[in-house]
Motif scaffolding. Structure first.
Motif, PDB file in Angstrom:
ATOM      1  N   ARG A 204       0.893  -1.333  -0.012  1.00 58.52           N
ATOM      2  CA  ARG A 204      -0.025  -0.047   0.153  1.00 58.52           C
ATOM      3  C   ARG A 204       0.941   1.183   0.076  1.00 58.52           C
ATOM      4  NH1 ARG A 204      -4.242  -2.068   4.372  1.00 58.52           N
ATOM      5  NH2 ARG A 204      -5.703  -3.278   2.967  1.00 58.52           N
ATOM      6  N   ALA A 205       1.853   1.377   0.819  1.00 61.41           N
ATOM      7  CA  ALA A 205       3.080   2.287   0.705  1.00 61.41           C
ATOM      8  C   ALA A 205       3.419   2.664  -0.535  1.00 61.41           C
ATOM      9  CB  ALA A 205       3.832   2.181   1.906  1.00 61.41           C
ATOM     10  N   ARG A 206       3.648   1.560  -1.283  1.00 67.31           N
ATOM     11  CA  ARG A 206       4.330   1.606  -2.384  1.00 67.31           C
ATOM     12  C   ARG A 206       3.500   2.219  -3.521  1.00 67.31           C
ATOM     13  NH1 ARG A 206       6.524  -3.225  -1.137  1.00 67.31           N
ATOM     14  NH2 ARG A 206       5.199  -4.178  -2.380  1.00 67.31           N
ATOM     15  N   ALA A 207       2.431   1.846  -3.564  1.00 62.04           N
ATOM     16  CA  ALA A 207       1.303   2.205  -4.259  1.00 62.04           C
ATOM     17  C   ALA A 207       0.701   3.691  -4.069  1.00 62.04           C
ATOM     18  CB  ALA A 207      -0.119   1.466  -4.154  1.00 62.04           C
ATOM     19  N   GLU A 208       0.872   4.272  -2.670  1.00 58.65           N
ATOM     20  CA  GLU A 208       0.845   5.586  -2.431  1.00 58.65           C
ATOM     21  C   GLU A 208       1.675   6.263  -2.947  1.00 58.65           C
ATOM     22  OE1 GLU A 208      -0.137   5.512   1.653  1.00 58.65           O
ATOM     23  OE2 GLU A 208      -2.080   4.380   1.503  1.00 58.65           O
ATOM     24  N   ALA A 209       2.946   5.906  -2.740  1.00 60.66           N
ATOM     25  CA  ALA A 209       4.170   6.611  -3.184  1.00 60.66           C
ATOM     26  C   ALA A 209       4.226   6.907  -4.755  1.00 60.66           C
ATOM     27  CB  ALA A 209       5.686   5.901  -2.776  1.00 60.66           C
ATOM     28  N   ALA A 210       3.965   5.930  -5.654  1.00 60.24           N
ATOM     29  CA  ALA A 210       3.850   5.862  -6.854  1.00 60.24           C
ATOM     30  C   ALA A 210       2.528   6.760  -7.265  1.00 60.24           C
ATOM     31  CB  ALA A 210       3.438   4.405  -7.413  1.00 60.24           C
ATOM     32  N   GLU A 211       1.407   6.927  -6.649  1.00 54.41           N
ATOM     33  CA  GLU A 211       0.409   7.767  -7.030  1.00 54.41           C
ATOM     34  C   GLU A 211       0.850   8.978  -6.591  1.00 54.41           C
ATOM     35  OE1 GLU A 211      -3.929   8.266  -5.215  1.00 54.41           O
ATOM     36  OE2 GLU A 211      -3.579   6.357  -5.664  1.00 54.41           O
ATOM     37  N   ALA A 212       1.551   9.306  -5.611  1.00 53.52           N
ATOM     38  CA  ALA A 212       2.205  10.817  -5.337  1.00 53.52           C
ATOM     39  C   ALA A 212       3.040  11.185  -6.474  1.00 53.52           C
ATOM     40  CB  ALA A 212       2.688  10.817  -3.761  1.00 53.52           C
ATOM     41  N   ARG A 213       4.006  10.297  -6.979  1.00 54.36           N
ATOM     42  CA  ARG A 213       4.735  10.583  -8.006  1.00 54.36           C
ATOM     43  C   ARG A 213       4.097  10.959  -9.299  1.00 54.36           C
ATOM     44  NH1 ARG A 213       7.747   6.227  -5.595  1.00 54.36           N
ATOM     45  NH2 ARG A 213       7.067   4.696  -7.502  1.00 54.36           N
ATOM     46  N   ALA A 214       3.210  10.282  -9.531  1.00 53.38           N
ATOM     47  CA  ALA A 214       2.262  10.340 -10.844  1.00 53.38           C
ATOM     48  C   ALA A 214       1.695  11.710 -10.733  1.00 53.38           C
ATOM     49  CB  ALA A 214       1.320   9.296 -11.070  1.00 53.38           C
TER      50      ALA A 214
END
Length: 182
Positions: A154-164
């Protein structure tokens, strides 16, 4: 009082004392409850220090179906509760300890999601409760390691979403800057 009656009371009192002492010696220390899934069943294995003396009651009339497994003269030792199973048949397993001057009962409550058939058998110092798993679904994370892996994903997905989102904002700023130069 008659001597024979007095002697009878003495024998009863002594036998109660001996029986209570015997119960102390045969305390069933429950140290683990594990869940094992087979092809068509889910097995709950209760590990104790002695052969279990137990009764099982299934409640289906009020609320979701539940199994109540009462272990006579048992005490839980470092057994986690609740144990979340959430496999479509079993929701969770919880424990309760009931102790007073005369009795010590370890209660295991198995929350069922469906009214599934079961069997319960003692095998040495183990109690095996086998529940029909034909209505089972894939198990949801239930161990600490699974929960940690899920949190990391979940943390990786949230970080990827923030980068996008940041990349999108940068693209918008670049487009505005290009428009302003024209």
């Amino acid at each position: 009082m008659r001597p024979g009656l007095v002697m009878g009371w003495v024998v009863i009192a002594l036998s109660i004392g001996i029986s209570a002492h015997a119960d102390e010696q045969t305390l069933n220390e429950v140290t683990a409850i594990t869940v094992q899934e087979g092809a068509q069943t889910t097995k709950i294995v209760v590990t104790g220090s002695t052969a279990p003396n137990f009764s099982v009651t299934k409640l289906t009339d009020t609320g979701p179906p539940r199994l109540f497994i009462d272990l006579s003269n048992a005490e839980f030792r470092n057994v986690p509760s609740p144990i979340e199973v959430e496999n479509g048949v079993i929701s969770m397993i919880t424990i309760q300890q009931r102790t007073d001057k005369l009795v010590r009962i370890g209660r295991i409550i198995v929350g069922l999601e469906v009214d599934a058939p079961y069997t319960a058998k003692a095998r040495g110092n183990l109690l095996e409760i086998v529940i029909d798993g034909s209505q089972r679904k894939q198990r949801i994370a239930r161990t600490g390691q699974d929960v940690a892996a899920l949190a990391a994903a979940r943390a990786r997905a949230e970080a990827a979403e923030a980068r996008a989102k940041e990349a999108e904002n940068q693209a918008k700023k670049s487009a505005k800057a290009a428009d302003a130069r024209v």
